[in-house]
Each structure stands twice: as C-alpha cells, then as structure tokens.
Design a protein around this motif. Structure first.
Motif, mmCIF file in Angstrom:
data_model
loop_
_atom_site.group_PDB
_atom_site.id
_atom_site.type_symbol
_atom_site.label_atom_id
_atom_site.label_comp_id
_atom_site.label_asym_id
_atom_site.label_seq_id
_atom_site.Cartn_x
_atom_site.Cartn_y
_atom_site.Cartn_z
ATOM 1 N N GLY A 48 -0.016 1.390 8.829
ATOM 2 C CA GLY A 48 0.458 1.898 7.723
ATOM 3 C C GLY A 48 0.437 3.463 7.336
ATOM 4 O O GLY A 48 1.368 4.069 6.897
ATOM 5 N N ILE A 49 -0.258 4.028 7.803
ATOM 6 C CA ILE A 49 -0.575 5.453 7.519
ATOM 7 C C ILE A 49 0.445 5.962 8.747
ATOM 8 O O ILE A 49 1.265 6.983 8.393
ATOM 9 C CB ILE A 49 -2.148 6.169 7.820
ATOM 10 N N ALA A 50 0.408 5.556 9.886
ATOM 11 C CA ALA A 50 1.234 6.220 10.901
ATOM 12 C C ALA A 50 2.760 5.880 10.394
ATOM 13 O O ALA A 50 3.650 6.495 10.737
ATOM 14 C CB ALA A 50 0.967 5.326 12.052
ATOM 15 N N GLU A 51 3.001 4.591 9.731
ATOM 16 C CA GLU A 51 4.416 4.310 9.352
ATOM 17 C C GLU A 51 4.771 5.075 8.027
ATOM 18 O O GLU A 51 5.939 4.976 7.569
ATOM 19 C CB GLU A 51 4.396 2.828 9.116
ATOM 20 N N GLY A 52 3.855 5.605 7.547
ATOM 21 C CA GLY A 52 4.313 6.654 6.394
ATOM 22 C C GLY A 52 4.461 5.817 4.984
ATOM 23 O O GLY A 52 4.990 6.222 3.954
ATOM 24 N N ILE A 53 3.724 4.612 4.980
ATOM 25 C CA ILE A 53 3.791 3.802 3.840
ATOM 26 C C ILE A 53 2.376 3.516 3.093
ATOM 27 O O ILE A 53 2.438 3.030 2.105
ATOM 28 C CB ILE A 53 4.460 2.411 4.239
ATOM 29 N N TYR A 54 1.185 4.040 3.727
ATOM 30 C CA TYR A 54 0.065 4.317 3.410
ATOM 31 C C TYR A 54 -0.496 5.506 2.818
ATOM 32 O O TYR A 54 0.269 6.322 3.473
ATOM 33 C CB TYR A 54 -0.942 3.399 4.277
ATOM 34 N N ARG A 55 -1.328 5.805 2.195
ATOM 35 C CA ARG A 55 -1.668 7.090 1.670
ATOM 36 C C ARG A 55 -2.402 7.615 2.774
ATOM 37 O O ARG A 55 -3.320 6.945 3.580
ATOM 38 C CB ARG A 55 -2.818 7.142 0.518
ATOM 39 N N SER A 56 -2.038 9.018 3.255
ATOM 40 C CA SER A 56 -2.529 9.726 4.302
ATOM 41 C C SER A 56 -4.002 9.961 4.365
ATOM 42 O O SER A 56 -4.649 10.671 5.200
ATOM 43 C CB SER A 56 -1.541 10.912 4.686
ATOM 44 N N ASP A 57 -4.493 10.061 2.788
ATOM 45 C CA ASP A 57 -5.695 10.800 2.662
ATOM 46 C C ASP A 57 -6.942 9.477 2.756
ATOM 47 O O ASP A 57 -8.074 9.968 2.520
ATOM 48 C CB ASP A 57 -5.916 11.292 1.164
ATOM 49 N N ILE A 58 -6.329 8.515 3.006
ATOM 50 C CA ILE A 58 -7.680 7.195 2.982
ATOM 51 C C ILE A 58 -8.262 7.512 4.624
ATOM 52 O O ILE A 58 -7.736 7.637 5.458
ATOM 53 C CB ILE A 58 -7.217 5.863 2.688
ATOM 54 N N ASP A 59 -9.665 6.982 4.416
ATOM 55 C CA ASP A 59 -10.335 6.958 5.418
ATOM 56 C C ASP A 59 -10.419 5.537 5.835
ATOM 57 O O ASP A 59 -11.079 4.582 5.256
ATOM 58 C CB ASP A 59 -11.966 7.393 5.114
ATOM 59 N N ALA A 60 -9.809 5.231 7.016
ATOM 60 C CA ALA A 60 -9.505 3.554 7.649
ATOM 61 C C ALA A 60 -11.045 3.003 7.532
ATOM 62 O O ALA A 60 -10.849 1.743 7.244
ATOM 63 C CB ALA A 60 -8.638 3.548 8.614
#
Length: 222
Positions: free
Chosen positions: A149-161
């Motif tokens: 989701g981060i790579a797809e630009g639809i999840y927040r970029s600041d979350i620690d997976a």
C-alpha cells in the motif's frame, strides 16, 4: 512474497498429507464443531455423521484431541490459501485488505461462539499453539500488504510496517480471546468488523481513504 504450507510450518500434521478418509473425517468434524461447539460433540456423534463405526473412526485418528488439532491445522491451511488468492487477485493493497476482512468476518458469522470458547477453555494448548502458528505467518501477510500500500501511494508513507503489523496481529489475537470479549456480549463478526475498520482508517492516506469509500460502496464488509 512466500506462499506457506501451513501443515509443514506448524508441524501439527508433521507435513503429511491426509488420506481421503481422514479428510472426510476432518471436514465432518469441522462442520459439527462450528455449529455445536467442540465439547458437546462426541466421537460417537462424529461416527454417526460419517456413517461409520467408532472402531473405524479410531483407525483414522487416535483420539478427539488429535482430531481437534487436525481440524485447526486444516482450517488455517485453508485460510492461508484464501489469503494467497486474495493477494494475487486484488487490484491494490486496499482491495486485498478488504477481501481478507470480508472473508474473516463472514467466516466468524458461521461459527458458534461456543466453539471458540471450548477451544480456549478445554484445549488451551491447541488454542495457544494455533495463535502462535498464526502469528508469524499472518504477520508476514500484513507486513507485505502494508508495504504494498505504501508503494502504491494509498497508505501513509510515515507508518512503520513492522510495528503496525505487530500491532494488528496482536490485537487480532486479543479479539479472539473470549475472556476479553465474552461471547454473550457481541458476536465475533461484529468485533472483527470494528477491528478491520479501525485498522484501515489508521493506515490509508487521503487518496486511499477515497478508494476505501469507493470499494465499500461496491461491496461492504458485512
């Protein structure tokens, strides 16, 4: 992204394939456990359901505890196959997450609360071992979804997976603990619905939030 063989990972079945008769036994027992609960189902009940003698039944399995272990291992193996399918077919990370959430919410709706209670109370070793077996496998699935989701630009970029995956899997285990959420208060399916909604509202960015709304207009979680 690895595809797991749960029976081999957990060691519950020693990596061995079930015979055709054992598979029929596991399928029948699983349906009875789901409908009635585990404690209330006797080996006599299962033999009658299969249309075989108890002697024949004990040629397939040593005792009820072993049967419960086999049922749990098969159930989780089935769950993982579904998650693999959702991962491969989903349009994006949100679609994958919603598919998984629907699957578990709807699965819980078909399971008697007594079944979860019985597993936790009367087979605690199996219950805790299943939670442990689930942990790493589902942790990897959740982490993969977050990174997707981060790579797809639809999840927040600041979350620690890594952190969010641990939190999600840990709270999922808590949801299944009937001492935390007693069966008589609310169905597990409703709790999982709230849990899933809480999770994706916390991880999506603005674009992801709009996409969640679009997907839920097409098919909701219930």
């Amino acid at each position: 992204m690895e595809t797991y063989n749960y029976a081999k990972v957990s060691g519950v079945l020693g990596g061995m394939e079930l015979t055709e008769d054992q598979q029929k036994l596991v399928n029948s027992a699983r349906e009875l456990f789901k409908r009635i609960g585990i404690r209330s189902v006797s080996m006599d009940d299962i033999a009658r359901e299969l249309g075989v003698s108890k002697k024949t039944l004990y040629q397939l399995v040593d005792n009820k505890e072993q049967l419960v272990r086999m049922v749990m291992a098969e159930q989780t193996c089935g769950d993982l196959k579904v998650l693999d399918q959702h991962r491969d077919e989903a349009l994006d990370a949100i679609d994958e997450l919603l598919r998984n959430s629907r699957y578990f919410i709807r699965s819980m709706r078909s399971i008697s609360p007594t079944a979860v209670h019985d597993l936790q109370k009367y087979y605690p070793d199996i219950f805790h071992s299943r939670v442990k077996d689930h942990h790493q496998v589902f942790l990897d699935r959740v982490k993969d979804n977050l990174n997707r989701g981060i790579a797809e630009g639809i999840y927040r970029s600041d979350i620690d997976a890594e952190v969010i995956a641990q939190l999600f899997v840990g709270t999922t285990a808590m949801v299944m603990d009937r001492s935390v959420f007693p069966a008589h208060e609310r169905p597990l399916s409703l709790i999982l619905h709230q849990h899933s909604t809480y999770h994706f509202n916390g991880i999506v960015n603005e674009a992801g939030y709009e996409r969640v709304k679009t997907y839920l207009q097409q098919e909701d979680l219930s």
